[in-house]
Design a protein around this motif. Structure first.
Motif, PDB file in Angstrom:
ATOM      1  N   UNK A 138       8.264  57.703  49.230  1.00  0.00           N
ATOM      2  CA  UNK A 138       7.173  58.512  48.690  1.00  0.00           C
ATOM      3  C   UNK A 138       6.388  57.686  47.667  1.00  0.00           C
ATOM      4  N   UNK A 139       5.169  57.326  48.036  1.00  0.00           N
ATOM      5  CA  UNK A 139       4.311  56.560  47.125  1.00  0.00           C
ATOM      6  C   UNK A 139       3.298  57.459  46.402  1.00  0.00           C
ATOM      7  N   UNK A 140       3.269  58.740  46.770  1.00  0.00           N
ATOM      8  CA  UNK A 140       2.237  59.625  46.241  1.00  0.00           C
ATOM      9  C   UNK A 140       2.622  60.240  44.894  1.00  0.00           C
ATOM     10  N   UNK A 173      13.699  73.214  47.826  1.00  0.00           N
ATOM     11  CA  UNK A 173      13.934  72.064  48.714  1.00  0.00           C
ATOM     12  C   UNK A 173      15.031  71.209  48.119  1.00  0.00           C
ATOM     13  N   UNK A 174      16.092  70.951  48.909  1.00  0.00           N
ATOM     14  CA  UNK A 174      17.219  70.166  48.417  1.00  0.00           C
ATOM     15  C   UNK A 174      17.236  68.748  48.995  1.00  0.00           C
ATOM     16  N   UNK A 175      16.083  68.284  49.502  1.00  0.00           N
ATOM     17  CA  UNK A 175      15.992  66.932  50.046  1.00  0.00           C
ATOM     18  C   UNK A 175      16.195  65.911  48.939  1.00  0.00           C
ATOM     19  N   UNK A 176      17.014  64.829  49.152  1.00  0.00           N
ATOM     20  CA  UNK A 176      17.214  63.828  48.111  1.00  0.00           C
ATOM     21  C   UNK A 176      15.908  63.205  47.659  1.00  0.00           C
ATOM     22  N   UNK A 177      15.839  62.873  46.375  1.00  0.00           N
ATOM     23  CA  UNK A 177      14.639  62.231  45.831  1.00  0.00           C
ATOM     24  C   UNK A 177      14.412  60.891  46.497  1.00  0.00           C
ATOM     25  N   UNK A 178      13.159  60.611  46.851  1.00  0.00           N
ATOM     26  CA  UNK A 178      12.841  59.322  47.458  1.00  0.00           C
ATOM     27  C   UNK A 178      11.622  58.692  46.824  1.00  0.00           C
ATOM     28  N   UNK A 217      16.979  61.222  38.113  1.00  0.00           N
ATOM     29  CA  UNK A 217      16.344  62.050  39.124  1.00  0.00           C
ATOM     30  C   UNK A 217      15.013  61.591  39.677  1.00  0.00           C
ATOM     31  N   UNK A 218      14.572  60.372  39.315  1.00  0.00           N
ATOM     32  CA  UNK A 218      13.264  59.913  39.809  1.00  0.00           C
ATOM     33  C   UNK A 218      13.372  59.077  41.086  1.00  0.00           C
ATOM     34  N   UNK A 219      14.586  58.961  41.635  1.00  0.00           N
ATOM     35  CA  UNK A 219      14.740  58.313  42.940  1.00  0.00           C
ATOM     36  C   UNK A 219      15.188  56.871  42.911  1.00  0.00           C
ATOM     37  N   UNK A 232      18.682  52.267  48.163  1.00  0.00           N
ATOM     38  CA  UNK A 232      19.272  52.401  49.493  1.00  0.00           C
ATOM     39  C   UNK A 232      18.247  52.142  50.594  1.00  0.00           C
ATOM     40  N   UNK A 233      16.984  52.501  50.355  1.00  0.00           N
ATOM     41  CA  UNK A 233      15.927  52.201  51.329  1.00  0.00           C
ATOM     42  C   UNK A 233      15.746  50.690  51.465  1.00  0.00           C
ATOM     43  N   UNK A 234      15.781  49.986  50.340  1.00  0.00           N
ATOM     44  CA  UNK A 234      15.702  48.528  50.380  1.00  0.00           C
ATOM     45  C   UNK A 234      16.922  47.942  51.085  1.00  0.00           C
TER      46      UNK A 234
END
Length: 231
Positions: free
Chosen positions: A55-57, A226-231, A89-91, A97-99
């Protein structure tokens, strides 16, 4: 085994093209298995953290150009480090993990460790004789992720272990650290000035930095349901 659609398509191909299709299919299958093996070995906290989903927005200070450059993995090839800091909590972990997933796709070996659990593991390893094996695993992986660094101050044994790990990895692999603490406070977390200077010199001087800010994604998710993990 190739899917039915591939088999039907292959029946219309010449011998050479059919052989080429078989080779391509087998190569793809083997690479997929190698990727899955690297992901299992990495033991990421967020296995589903995909580079495409970043999420870059949301306003949190994430430099899109820098992060996309990091996703290429050149920093790992160059044996550089990465520090991701910011409030809870800011991801930070999700981005790490994405990297890591991007690195696994490129054939890089990755190992994820929560900092506090790593030090507990090292203490047990000293006691039962596993330390050389554990140490080798930590130092030989191409990308080591130390998640949630701080805030507890290190004891003498932890400082020595961290110094040995950082020293052996310096110039040989990349280390990614996430922390709620700004880098300026890490010296105090390590505790002993001589160790702190040596450790931070090897970790920070050639490192990229991502300094996130903003409110916790988790609080926003609770409000929205929404319980989606922060990204």
């Amino acid at each position: 085994m190739p899917p039915l659609r591939q088999i039907c398509y292959a029946n219309r191909l010449s011998g050479n093209k059919w052989l080429g299709l078989l080779i391509d299919t087998e190569a793809t299958s083997r690479e997929t298995k190698r990727f899955e093996s690297r992901m299992r070995t990495a033991r990421l906290r967020h296995v589903g953290a995909a580079p495409e989903d970043v999420d870059y927005k949301t306003r949190r200070g994430l430099d899109k150009a820098l992060f996309q450059n990091l996703l290429t993995g050149k920093w790992i090839k160059d044996k550089r480090n990465l520090m991701i800091t910011g409030p809870c909590g800011v991801g930070k972990t999700w981005l790490a993990c994405a990297l890591a997933q991007a690195a696994c796709r490129e054939g890089v070996t990755v190992l994820y460790k929560r900092a506090t659990r790593l030090f507990d593991e090292l203490e047990l390893a000293h006691g039962d004789g596993r330390f050389p094996r554990v140490f080798k695993t930590l130092t030989k992986t191409q990308l080591l992720i130390l998640d949630d660094w701080g805030p507890d101050r290190l004891n003498a044994s932890q400082r020595r272990d961290l110094m040995e790990i950082v020293e052996d990895r310096y110039g040989n692999g990349s280390t990614l650290i996430t922390s709620q603490l700004p880098i300026s406070t890490w010296h105090d977390v390590i505790g002993e000035p001589t160790f702190a200077d040596a450790i931070l010199d090897r970790l920070v001087h050639n490192a990229y930095r991502i300094e996130l800010e903003g409110q916790s994604f988790r609080k926003q998710e609770v409000k929205s349901g929404d319980e989606t993990p922060a990204n």
